[in-house]
Design a protein around this motif. Sequence first.
Motif, PDB file in Angstrom:
ATOM      1  N   LEU A  48     -17.647  76.874   2.816  1.00 32.54           N
ATOM      2  CA  LEU A  48     -17.658  77.948   1.835  1.00 32.54           C
ATOM      3  C   LEU A  48     -16.660  77.582   0.754  1.00 32.54           C
ATOM      4  O   LEU A  48     -15.547  77.120   1.060  1.00 32.54           O
ATOM      5  CB  LEU A  48     -17.246  79.271   2.504  1.00 32.54           C
ATOM      6  N   VAL A  49     -17.038  77.766  -0.506  1.00 30.82           N
ATOM      7  CA  VAL A  49     -16.149  77.473  -1.625  1.00 30.82           C
ATOM      8  C   VAL A  49     -16.081  78.678  -2.555  1.00 30.82           C
ATOM      9  O   VAL A  49     -16.961  79.533  -2.537  1.00 30.82           O
ATOM     10  CB  VAL A  49     -16.615  76.226  -2.427  1.00 30.82           C
ATOM     11  N   MET A  50     -15.021  78.737  -3.341  1.00 31.58           N
ATOM     12  CA  MET A  50     -14.916  79.704  -4.436  1.00 31.58           C
ATOM     13  C   MET A  50     -15.134  78.942  -5.732  1.00 31.58           C
ATOM     14  O   MET A  50     -14.648  77.823  -5.888  1.00 31.58           O
ATOM     15  CB  MET A  50     -13.520  80.326  -4.491  1.00 31.58           C
ATOM     16  N   GLN A  51     -15.850  79.577  -6.642  1.00 29.58           N
ATOM     17  CA  GLN A  51     -15.999  79.010  -7.984  1.00 29.58           C
ATOM     18  C   GLN A  51     -15.073  79.816  -8.879  1.00 29.58           C
ATOM     19  O   GLN A  51     -15.289  81.001  -9.109  1.00 29.58           O
ATOM     20  CB  GLN A  51     -17.444  79.100  -8.461  1.00 29.58           C
ATOM     21  N   GLY A  52     -14.016  79.164  -9.363  1.00 34.48           N
ATOM     22  CA  GLY A  52     -12.969  79.881 -10.077  1.00 34.48           C
ATOM     23  C   GLY A  52     -11.941  80.367  -9.074  1.00 34.48           C
ATOM     24  O   GLY A  52     -11.832  79.842  -7.972  1.00 34.48           O
ATOM     25  N   GLY A  66     -16.369  76.053 -13.718  1.00 32.96           N
ATOM     26  CA  GLY A  66     -17.034  75.149 -12.778  1.00 32.96           C
ATOM     27  C   GLY A  66     -16.108  74.590 -11.714  1.00 32.96           C
ATOM     28  O   GLY A  66     -16.515  73.790 -10.882  1.00 32.96           O
ATOM     29  N   GLN A  67     -14.857  75.044 -11.708  1.00 32.39           N
ATOM     30  CA  GLN A  67     -13.871  74.541 -10.753  1.00 32.39           C
ATOM     31  C   GLN A  67     -14.089  75.183  -9.380  1.00 32.39           C
ATOM     32  O   GLN A  67     -14.135  76.394  -9.249  1.00 32.39           O
ATOM     33  CB  GLN A  67     -12.463  74.846 -11.249  1.00 32.39           C
ATOM     34  N   LEU A  68     -14.217  74.347  -8.365  1.00 30.30           N
ATOM     35  CA  LEU A  68     -14.446  74.807  -6.996  1.00 30.30           C
ATOM     36  C   LEU A  68     -13.200  74.630  -6.149  1.00 30.30           C
ATOM     37  O   LEU A  68     -12.465  73.668  -6.314  1.00 30.30           O
ATOM     38  CB  LEU A  68     -15.588  74.010  -6.359  1.00 30.30           C
ATOM     39  N   ARG A  69     -13.008  75.574  -5.215  1.00 34.89           N
ATOM     40  CA  ARG A  69     -11.921  75.495  -4.241  1.00 34.89           C
ATOM     41  C   ARG A  69     -12.503  75.745  -2.862  1.00 34.89           C
ATOM     42  O   ARG A  69     -13.225  76.708  -2.659  1.00 34.89           O
ATOM     43  CB  ARG A  69     -10.845  76.524  -4.524  1.00 34.89           C
ATOM     44  N   THR A  70     -12.186  74.881  -1.936  1.00 29.97           N
ATOM     45  CA  THR A  70     -12.681  75.012  -0.573  1.00 29.97           C
ATOM     46  C   THR A  70     -11.988  76.178   0.124  1.00 29.97           C
ATOM     47  O   THR A  70     -10.764  76.252   0.144  1.00 29.97           O
ATOM     48  CB  THR A  70     -12.418  73.722   0.223  1.00 29.97           C
ATOM     49  N   VAL A  71     -12.793  77.098   0.692  1.00 28.15           N
ATOM     50  CA  VAL A  71     -12.263  78.197   1.498  1.00 28.15           C
ATOM     51  C   VAL A  71     -12.129  77.720   2.935  1.00 28.15           C
ATOM     52  O   VAL A  71     -11.077  77.864   3.543  1.00 28.15           O
ATOM     53  CB  VAL A  71     -13.167  79.444   1.420  1.00 28.15           C
ATOM     54  N   GLY A  72     -13.211  77.163   3.483  1.00 22.92           N
ATOM     55  CA  GLY A  72     -13.146  76.652   4.846  1.00 22.92           C
ATOM     56  C   GLY A  72     -14.516  76.292   5.382  1.00 22.92           C
ATOM     57  O   GLY A  72     -15.549  76.613   4.779  1.00 22.92           O
TER      58      GLY A  72
END
Length: 137
Positions: A48-52, A66-72
Amino acid sequence: QPDPALRYAPDDANARRMPDIAGAAYTYNPQDSKITTNYAIDRTLGVLVMQGSREGATPVVSPNSGQLRTVGPLGLPLPLLDVAFDISDVGNTALIAVRTRADGATRLHGVDLNTGATRPLGRVGDGAPLVGMAIEP
């Protein structure tokens, strides 16, 4: 085909990976409908990722960046073949309907938006692939 506009943030654990986004959904804030968190599923990595940025976080990073951050990790067998993902307007309940190569049947899972972890809820219909999914408010 991967979207070249989407990239993992430079300090993210998956910064050097090319995202393979297969489903996206966003939360609903009843106090201010303009404040939301965009989430997505990376099919190749099974995360799962967050965009922003997350709603309320500072500094605010627009999902439009368009920046993605990994949630887990979702904790599902890879690869994910088909993904349908939505978040309910009431209570922000996240659900994913997914087929994996290991199973082949479409199965519904709840998704924890804080960790990415899934919990199985059962097979969808006869298990055939889904084109999409929407949660009724």
